[in-house]
Design a protein around this motif. Structure first.
Motif, PDB file in Angstrom:
ATOM      1  N   PHE A  91       0.572   5.208   9.600  1.00 25.11           N
ATOM      2  CA  PHE A  91       0.215   4.048   9.626  1.00 25.11           C
ATOM      3  C   PHE A  91      -0.372   3.881  11.036  1.00 25.11           C
ATOM      4  O   PHE A  91       0.065   4.364  12.082  1.00 25.11           O
ATOM      5  CB  PHE A  91       1.677   3.249   9.728  1.00 25.11           C
ATOM      6  N   LEU A  92      -1.570   3.201  11.037  1.00 22.69           N
ATOM      7  CA  LEU A  92      -2.258   3.143  12.317  1.00 22.69           C
ATOM      8  C   LEU A  92      -2.510   1.514  12.551  1.00 22.69           C
ATOM      9  O   LEU A  92      -2.735   0.678  11.936  1.00 22.69           O
ATOM     10  CB  LEU A  92      -3.559   3.599  11.959  1.00 22.69           C
ATOM     11  N   SER A  93      -2.793   1.541  14.027  1.00 23.45           N
ATOM     12  CA  SER A  93      -3.019   0.050  14.525  1.00 23.45           C
ATOM     13  C   SER A  93      -4.337  -0.150  14.104  1.00 23.45           C
ATOM     14  O   SER A  93      -5.283   0.490  13.680  1.00 23.45           O
ATOM     15  CB  SER A  93      -2.800   0.099  16.048  1.00 23.45           C
ATOM     16  N   GLU A  94      -4.731  -1.598  14.596  1.00 26.35           N
ATOM     17  CA  GLU A  94      -6.241  -2.050  14.481  1.00 26.35           C
ATOM     18  C   GLU A  94      -7.325  -1.002  15.183  1.00 26.35           C
ATOM     19  O   GLU A  94      -8.501  -1.138  14.856  1.00 26.35           O
ATOM     20  CB  GLU A  94      -6.279  -3.456  14.583  1.00 26.35           C
ATOM     21  N   LYS A  95      -6.811  -0.310  16.060  1.00 27.70           N
ATOM     22  CA  LYS A  95      -7.693   0.328  16.947  1.00 27.70           C
ATOM     23  C   LYS A  95      -7.802   1.910  16.635  1.00 27.70           C
ATOM     24  O   LYS A  95      -8.290   2.709  17.120  1.00 27.70           O
ATOM     25  CB  LYS A  95      -7.397   0.306  18.338  1.00 27.70           C
ATOM     26  N   GLY A  96      -6.646   2.221  15.711  1.00 26.01           N
ATOM     27  CA  GLY A  96      -6.516   3.648  15.234  1.00 26.01           C
ATOM     28  C   GLY A  96      -5.518   4.382  15.639  1.00 26.01           C
ATOM     29  O   GLY A  96      -5.548   5.832  15.535  1.00 26.01           O
ATOM     30  N   SER A  97      -4.685   3.730  16.463  1.00 26.44           N
ATOM     31  CA  SER A  97      -3.786   4.918  17.019  1.00 26.44           C
ATOM     32  C   SER A  97      -2.571   4.573  15.998  1.00 26.44           C
ATOM     33  O   SER A  97      -2.213   3.901  15.415  1.00 26.44           O
ATOM     34  CB  SER A  97      -3.207   4.420  18.380  1.00 26.44           C
ATOM     35  N   ILE A  98      -1.715   6.093  15.988  1.00 25.14           N
ATOM     36  CA  ILE A  98      -0.858   6.314  14.964  1.00 25.14           C
ATOM     37  C   ILE A  98       0.399   5.641  15.711  1.00 25.14           C
ATOM     38  O   ILE A  98       0.879   5.814  16.646  1.00 25.14           O
ATOM     39  CB  ILE A  98      -0.574   7.882  15.083  1.00 25.14           C
ATOM     40  N   LEU A  99       0.880   4.707  14.690  1.00 24.62           N
ATOM     41  CA  LEU A  99       2.231   3.916  15.100  1.00 24.62           C
ATOM     42  C   LEU A  99       3.349   4.587  14.390  1.00 24.62           C
ATOM     43  O   LEU A  99       4.452   4.257  14.827  1.00 24.62           O
ATOM     44  CB  LEU A  99       2.027   2.517  14.391  1.00 24.62           C
ATOM     45  N   SER A 100       3.305   4.926  13.366  1.00 25.96           N
ATOM     46  CA  SER A 100       4.390   5.729  12.402  1.00 25.96           C
ATOM     47  C   SER A 100       3.973   6.481  11.477  1.00 25.96           C
ATOM     48  O   SER A 100       2.681   6.312  10.996  1.00 25.96           O
ATOM     49  CB  SER A 100       4.980   4.155  11.731  1.00 25.96           C
ATOM     50  N   MET A 101       4.892   7.439  11.027  1.00 29.90           N
ATOM     51  CA  MET A 101       4.474   8.422   9.971  1.00 29.90           C
ATOM     52  C   MET A 101       5.603   8.673   9.036  1.00 29.90           C
ATOM     53  O   MET A 101       6.730   8.631   9.548  1.00 29.90           O
ATOM     54  CB  MET A 101       4.050   9.829  10.821  1.00 29.90           C
ATOM     55  N   LEU A 102       5.262   9.008   8.111  1.00 24.41           N
ATOM     56  CA  LEU A 102       6.281   9.531   6.853  1.00 24.41           C
ATOM     57  C   LEU A 102       5.736  10.868   6.280  1.00 24.41           C
ATOM     58  O   LEU A 102       4.609  11.220   6.150  1.00 24.41           O
ATOM     59  CB  LEU A 102       6.068   8.589   5.730  1.00 24.41           C
ATOM     60  N   ARG A 103       6.712  11.870   6.330  1.00 20.55           N
ATOM     61  CA  ARG A 103       6.359  13.222   6.092  1.00 20.55           C
ATOM     62  C   ARG A 103       6.847  13.538   4.795  1.00 20.55           C
ATOM     63  O   ARG A 103       7.825  13.209   4.214  1.00 20.55           O
ATOM     64  CB  ARG A 103       6.951  14.289   6.931  1.00 20.55           C
ATOM     65  N   ASN A 104       6.089  14.344   4.008  1.00 18.67           N
ATOM     66  CA  ASN A 104       6.413  14.794   2.627  1.00 18.67           C
ATOM     67  C   ASN A 104       6.887  13.784   1.720  1.00 18.67           C
ATOM     68  O   ASN A 104       8.375  13.996   1.189  1.00 18.67           O
ATOM     69  CB  ASN A 104       7.361  15.930   2.753  1.00 18.67           C
ATOM     70  N   VAL A 105       6.395  12.459   1.408  1.00 14.43           N
ATOM     71  CA  VAL A 105       7.032  11.724   0.655  1.00 14.43           C
ATOM     72  C   VAL A 105       6.742  12.175  -0.841  1.00 14.43           C
ATOM     73  O   VAL A 105       5.686  12.479  -1.223  1.00 14.43           O
ATOM     74  CB  VAL A 105       6.392  10.227   0.852  1.00 14.43           C
TER      75      VAL A 105
END
Length: 153
Positions: A91-105
């Protein structure tokens, strides 16, 4: 006209109304990570394209993903109904920084399918093959440069 025929016609009309959007060729873009790794991404920037996402795909190349583009920042949810591949989701911000991640869904095998959400509002969601986050040692706060052309409205 009987009720079954009316329902069939309604369903057919709804399907036909959404068919042009789903048959629209996906536009492509590139997501570039801090280590200069470039990922080719398909752009899902309309409601029908975002709803269909990676459903029914049997394979995704190692250097490919799908970028979901939203008009605003909000909590984002994803479910794996009709998705055949296990995915990592950024999940990325409007500027492209990683805000949140989900692994192996994992793919959803039976209803009801759970909904997985970002922990903070996000503008973009990037779906990649499971294992991508660990392989590329991605961390919260890292920047991802996004280069794409949106579909014509």
């Amino acid at each position: 006209m009987n009720i079954r025929l009316k329902r069939f016609i309604c369903c057919l009309l709804l399907f036909l109304a959404s068919a042009p959007a789903l048959s629209t060729p996906m536009t492509k873009g590139v997501a570039t990570f801090a280590n200069d790794y470039r990922l080719e991404v398909e752009i899902a920037d309309t409601t029908p394209l975002r709803e269909f996402g990676l459903m029914h795909r049997e394979h995704l190349q190692e250097n490919q993903g799908m970028l979901f583009v939203y008009p605003d920042q909000a909590l984002r949810g994803v479910w794996m109904k009709n998705t055949l591949l296990a995915l990592d989701i950024l999940f990325l911000s409007e500027k492209g920084s990683i805000l949140s991640m989900l692994r192996n869904v994992a793919p959803c095998r039976q209803d009801p399918c759970p909904v997985y959400t970002s922990i903070v509002p996000a503008q973009y969601m990037l779906e990649v093959n499971a294992g991508f986050i660990d392989k590329h040692q991605l961390k919260i706060g890292q920047e991802v440069m996004l280069d794409y052309q949106p579909h014509n409205p």
